[in-house]
Design a protein around this motif. Structure first.
Motif, PDB file in Angstrom:
ATOM      1  N   LEU A  53     -40.832 -11.150  26.749  1.00 48.49           N
ATOM      2  CA  LEU A  53     -42.337 -10.001  26.162  1.00 48.49           C
ATOM      3  C   LEU A  53     -41.236  -8.666  27.060  1.00 48.49           C
ATOM      4  O   LEU A  53     -41.957  -7.817  26.390  1.00 48.49           O
ATOM      5  N   ALA A  54     -40.497  -9.114  28.517  1.00 51.11           N
ATOM      6  CA  ALA A  54     -40.207  -7.774  28.521  1.00 51.11           C
ATOM      7  C   ALA A  54     -39.289  -6.914  27.695  1.00 51.11           C
ATOM      8  O   ALA A  54     -39.108  -5.767  27.549  1.00 51.11           O
ATOM      9  N   VAL A  55     -38.415  -7.636  26.880  1.00 52.54           N
ATOM     10  CA  VAL A  55     -37.584  -7.493  25.961  1.00 52.54           C
ATOM     11  C   VAL A  55     -38.343  -6.623  24.894  1.00 52.54           C
ATOM     12  O   VAL A  55     -38.355  -5.824  24.468  1.00 52.54           O
ATOM     13  N   GLU A  56     -39.013  -7.084  24.279  1.00 53.93           N
ATOM     14  CA  GLU A  56     -39.922  -6.818  23.036  1.00 53.93           C
ATOM     15  C   GLU A  56     -40.646  -5.526  24.047  1.00 53.93           C
ATOM     16  O   GLU A  56     -40.653  -4.327  23.173  1.00 53.93           O
ATOM     17  N   ARG A  59     -39.181  -2.018  23.669  1.00 54.42           N
ATOM     18  CA  ARG A  59     -39.473  -1.451  21.641  1.00 54.42           C
ATOM     19  C   ARG A  59     -40.950  -0.967  22.203  1.00 54.42           C
ATOM     20  O   ARG A  59     -40.905   0.199  20.886  1.00 54.42           O
ATOM     21  N   ALA A  60     -41.292  -1.713  22.268  1.00 52.96           N
ATOM     22  CA  ALA A  60     -42.666  -1.110  22.538  1.00 52.96           C
ATOM     23  C   ALA A  60     -43.377   0.342  23.037  1.00 52.96           C
ATOM     24  O   ALA A  60     -43.987   0.958  22.819  1.00 52.96           O
ATOM     25  N   LEU A  61     -42.344   0.317  24.273  1.00 57.01           N
ATOM     26  CA  LEU A  61     -42.835   1.325  25.229  1.00 57.01           C
ATOM     27  C   LEU A  61     -41.716   2.692  25.131  1.00 57.01           C
ATOM     28  O   LEU A  61     -41.822   3.944  25.541  1.00 57.01           O
ATOM     29  N   ASN A  98     -31.676   0.857  23.267  1.00 55.45           N
ATOM     30  CA  ASN A  98     -32.889   0.928  22.666  1.00 55.45           C
ATOM     31  C   ASN A  98     -32.583   2.021  21.289  1.00 55.45           C
ATOM     32  O   ASN A  98     -32.844   3.397  21.153  1.00 55.45           O
ATOM     33  N   ASN A  99     -32.459   1.704  20.111  1.00 55.70           N
ATOM     34  CA  ASN A  99     -31.483   2.730  19.059  1.00 55.70           C
ATOM     35  C   ASN A  99     -33.298   2.635  18.197  1.00 55.70           C
ATOM     36  O   ASN A  99     -32.219   1.638  17.030  1.00 55.70           O
ATOM     37  N   HIS A 100     -33.945   3.114  18.268  1.00 53.86           N
ATOM     38  CA  HIS A 100     -35.401   3.456  17.030  1.00 53.86           C
ATOM     39  C   HIS A 100     -35.641   1.917  16.396  1.00 53.86           C
ATOM     40  O   HIS A 100     -36.028   0.993  16.119  1.00 53.86           O
TER      41      HIS A 100
END
Ligand code: NAP
Length: 293
Positions: A53-56, A59-61, A98-100
């Motif tokens: 969830l943290a890795v996800e 992206r989300a944040l 995090n690239n786009h």
């Protein structure tokens, strides 16, 4: 940071299991301040259950990227869209970019180690020998750097032989020119092997704070004065192992430079800025003087 946090501030950080003593926020926020960036680097302590969830959440944040530390360097690879070749072979990442919304995993520990050993020194790795104590994640990164630089022979001494055996097998297929031999940390041949080595590298946590009296070497071992003794531990700045090596006149090095160099490489991956020598040296100097422990 330029003027404080605002609606455009970029977020970077570190995820790990126990990061209460991490120096990464100090290093990265110093770089952010130095380059007047509108960014901020934060610590995120998480449990294994929270890892995916943290890795996800990166992206989300829209987090620009994070460092990954113990014990998630291996496991977090599963959640990447792409993993750099070197990191894949090492089997661990310590940096996520995090690239786009595509997550890329890198390992900057091995480049950090290499720079710390070579930059501004006459040290050569090609054709040399190393005795490496330990066969964990950090050992895999430094072995990768040594093999990439053409080391002739590496002797791994580890408590658990199976782990060393896996490294030997995998690295032989990547670097057939470098001979890797493995031994138990208790093997009596340790003394002989140390007598003939160019580098003696401790990658175990033995001697790190708070168990500062521990030493990966037996007390009666004689260290060859012509070698370079390298301890990946950076606190205390001079471990019992390094003191033992210094006593016989060997060159000693702790893990502070590696820590700074891995940080500046991660910083470059996120920002495109390669920190200049002056600021890098200042950070190394700060750690050497225990200003931030
Ligand atoms: P790890 O994956 O947990 O590996 C630890 C290694 O140490 C294993 O080989 C383990 O042996 C051995 N070990 C642990 N406790 C031992 C004991 N009581 N007796 C004998 N051997 C023992 O940890 P890591 O990520 O490789 O980190 C290792 C050290 O490097 C830590 O001190 C860490 O802070 C430091 N480090 C420094 C930097 C830097 O930038 N300076 C970067 C990364 C790591 P077994 O295989 O038998 O379990």
């Amino acid at each position: 940071m330029k003027k404080g946090i605002d609606g455009k501030t970029g977020i970077m950080g570190i995820i790990g299991g126990n990061i209460s003593k991490t120096l990464s926020p100090y290093l990265h926020n110093s770089l952010i301040k130095h380059y007047l960036l509108n960014d901020c680097y934060l610590p995120f302590q998480i449990t294994l259950k929270q890892l995916s969830l943290a890795v996800e959440g990166i992206r989300a944040l829209n987090i620009r990227g994070v460092n990954v530390t113990v014990p998630y360097k291996e496991k977090s690879m599963e959640f990447m869209d792409k993993v750099d070749d070197a990191a894949m072979r090492i089997g661990a990442i310590n940096t996520i970019v995090n690239n786009h919304e595509l997550l890329y995993g890198y390992n900057t520990d091995y480049t950090g180690f290499k720079r710390s050993l070579l930059e501004g020194t006459e040290t050569k790795i090609q054709g040399k020998n190393a005795v490496v104590l330990g066969a964990g994640g950090a050992a895999r990164a430094i072995l990768y750097a040594l093999c990439q630089e053409g080391i002739k022979e590496i002797l791994i001494f580890n408590r658990t032989l199976d782990k060393a055996e896996i490294i030997k097998r995998e690295y032989h297929s990547y670097f057939p020119e470098s001979l890797i031999q493995i031994f138990s940390l208790k093997d009596k041949c340790l003394q002989d092997k140390i007598a003939g080595t160019d580098f003696l590298i401790n990658t175990t946590p033995l001697g790190s704070y708070p168990d500062v009296d521990l030493n990966p070497l037996p007390e009666d071992i004689v260290i060859n004065q012509n070698l370079i003794a390298y301890d990946l531990i950076y606190y205390p700045t001079k471990t019992s192992f390094l003191r033992q090596a210094e006593k016989v006149g060997a060159i000693i090095k702790n893990g502070a430079e590696m820590l700074v160099y891995q940080a500046v490489e991660s910083f470059y991956l996120w920002t495109g800025i390669r920190p200049e020598k002056e600021i890098v040296q200042k950070l190394i100097h700060d750690l050497a003087n225990e200003n931030h422990f």
